[in-house]
Design an enzyme around this catalytic site. Structure first.
Site, short mmCIF file in Angstrom:
data_model
loop_
_atom_site.label_atom_id
_atom_site.label_comp_id
_atom_site.label_asym_id
_atom_site.label_seq_id
_atom_site.Cartn_x
_atom_site.Cartn_y
_atom_site.Cartn_z
N THR A 205 5.47 45.49 -1.90
CA THR A 205 6.75 44.82 -2.14
C THR A 205 6.78 44.17 -3.52
OG1 THR A 205 7.12 44.48 0.19
CG2 THR A 205 8.25 42.97 -1.27
N THR B 223 1.68 43.50 1.42
CA THR B 223 1.14 42.48 2.32
C THR B 223 0.64 43.06 3.65
OG1 THR B 223 3.35 42.08 3.23
CG2 THR B 223 2.63 40.65 1.42
N ASP B 224 1.19 44.22 4.05
CA ASP B 224 0.93 44.72 5.40
C ASP B 224 -0.55 44.96 5.71
OD1 ASP B 224 3.60 44.56 6.01
OD2 ASP B 224 4.01 46.68 5.68
N SER C 146 1.99 49.55 1.48
CA SER C 146 0.63 49.42 2.02
C SER C 146 0.54 49.68 3.52
CB SER C 146 0.01 48.07 1.66
OG SER C 146 0.41 47.06 2.55
N1 ASP Z 1 5.54 47.11 3.51
C1 ASP Z 1 5.17 46.34 2.34
C2 ASP Z 1 3.75 46.72 1.96
O1 ASP Z 1 2.84 46.32 2.64
C3 ASP Z 1 5.28 44.90 2.64
C4 ASP Z 1 4.88 43.95 1.56
O2 ASP Z 1 4.30 44.31 0.54
O3 ASP Z 1 5.16 42.77 1.74
O4 ASP Z 1 3.56 47.41 0.98
#
Ligand code: ASP
Length: 330
Positions: A19, A98-99, A65
């Site tokens: 993100t 973050t995932d 991610s």
């Molecule tokens: N779906 C995103 C990822 O993990 C979520 C994020 O980065 O907050 O790449």
């Protein structure tokens, strides 16, 4: 490559997407964005960095991610180890979604156990948001990576520094989405200065062997470890399906099972009895608690080993690496 100044210390920023590199059609949209769109060089260029810091950037991957895979982990391990070996590099920053950030952090700590900082950072809002959190997180992560003294793989989000063993994503949308459970954070980043609360992990003599193994083994041959959750009504049918596949001799059959257990490592009896069969048939079985805090305390009657304080996703990585090291020729 981006250089702010030719003076030391040098921090290398490796981009993997997420993100923090996400783009939405409108600035008001914090949810309907596509992760992994903006290159790491552009992310770094927008930061107002302090003088006297040399930055290099490198795009290792560009993905959401949630889709993280072994090939990106292998590439990250290789690039981190390359840069960390250079005397002029103070530390490495990795921009990440973050995932699965906590999984990549744990993997890298297990194979690098670095004596310099390796700092993962992220964002909960896309780069196109009205008030994106990524630039400040990246700035903070660079400050941690440039700070002499700390070592190990860490995560920086919302001004907090977490250790790789403890960090977990605990919230679906708040900017301060990570926590370190019982252990607590390693420190805080306060206007570019780091206030440490405790020290990082001890030396890990096995890390070099793990690194050599993950770099030379084709990712297609990394052991398959599945996670199954114990819950009300859980039974043994999924374990049985995996065992049937294994008995039929297919490629990439399951070699390890992590059971996401209730409380202090307890399992539904149907799942437990199937897991015991799996263990008898040569599958490595480990219990990890599905509680978000605490560790499994050993009980004398336990016949399936436990993963202590590791969450199921981290126990899966630990088991996969242990099986990789145990492969013939490893
Ligand atoms: N779906 C995103 C990822 O993990 C979520 C994020 O980065 O907050 O790449």
């Amino acid at each position: 490559m981006v250089t702010k100044s030719e003076a030391s210390p040098c921090v290398v920023v490796l981009g993997t997407g997420g993100t923090i590199a996400g783009q939405a059609a409108s600035a008001g949209d914090n949810l309907g964005y596509v992760a992994g769109q903006i290159g790491v060089e552009a992310l770094v260029q927008q930061l107002a960095l302090p003088d006297g810091l040399t930055l290099k950037s490198e795009q290792v991957a560009q993905l959401d991610s949630k889709d993280m895979d072994f090939s990106v982990w292998q590439a990250l391990a290789a690039r981190c180890s390359h840069w960390l070996a250079r005397d002029d590099v103070a530390g490495v920053v990795i921009t990440h979604g973050t995932d699965t950030l906590e999984e990549t952090a744990f993997f890298l700590q297990s194979v690098l156990a670095p004596t310099k900082p390796v700092v993962l950072t992220c964002a909960m809002r896309p780069a196109t948001a009205l008030a994106p959190d990524g630039p400040q997180n990246l700035r903070d992560a660079i400050a941690v990576a440039a700070t002499p003294g700390p070592h190990g793989v860490m995560a920086v989000c919302a001004g907090t520094v977490h250790g790789a063993f403890d960090v977990q994503k605990v919230h679906t949308y708040r900017l301060d989405a990570f926590a370190s459970g019982d252990a607590g954070p390693l420190g805080y980043v306060e206007e570019g200065a780091v206030r440490w609360l405790r020290t990082g992990p001890d030396n890990d003599r096995e890390a070099a062997r793990r690194l050599a193994c993950v770099l030379r083994t084709d990712v297609a041959d990394w052991p398959r470890v599945e996670i199954l959750t114990s819950h009300a009504g859980a039974g043994g049918r999924l374990v049985e399906a995996l065992l049937q596949e294994r008995r039929s001799g297919v490629a990439q059959a399951v070699q390890g099972l992590v059971l996401a257990a209730t409380g202090n490592g307890s399992l539904h009896q149907g799942l437990e009895s199937a897991a015991l069969t799996a263990q008898e048939e040569g599958v490595a079985v480990v219990r990890a608690t599905r509680c978000c805090e605490g560790r499994i305390l050993a009980t004398p009657q336990a016949v399936l080993r436990d993963a202590g304080a590791l969450t199921p996703v981290k126990a899966r990585i630990a088991l996969m690496l242990a099986l990789l090291l145990a492969m013939p020729g490893a």
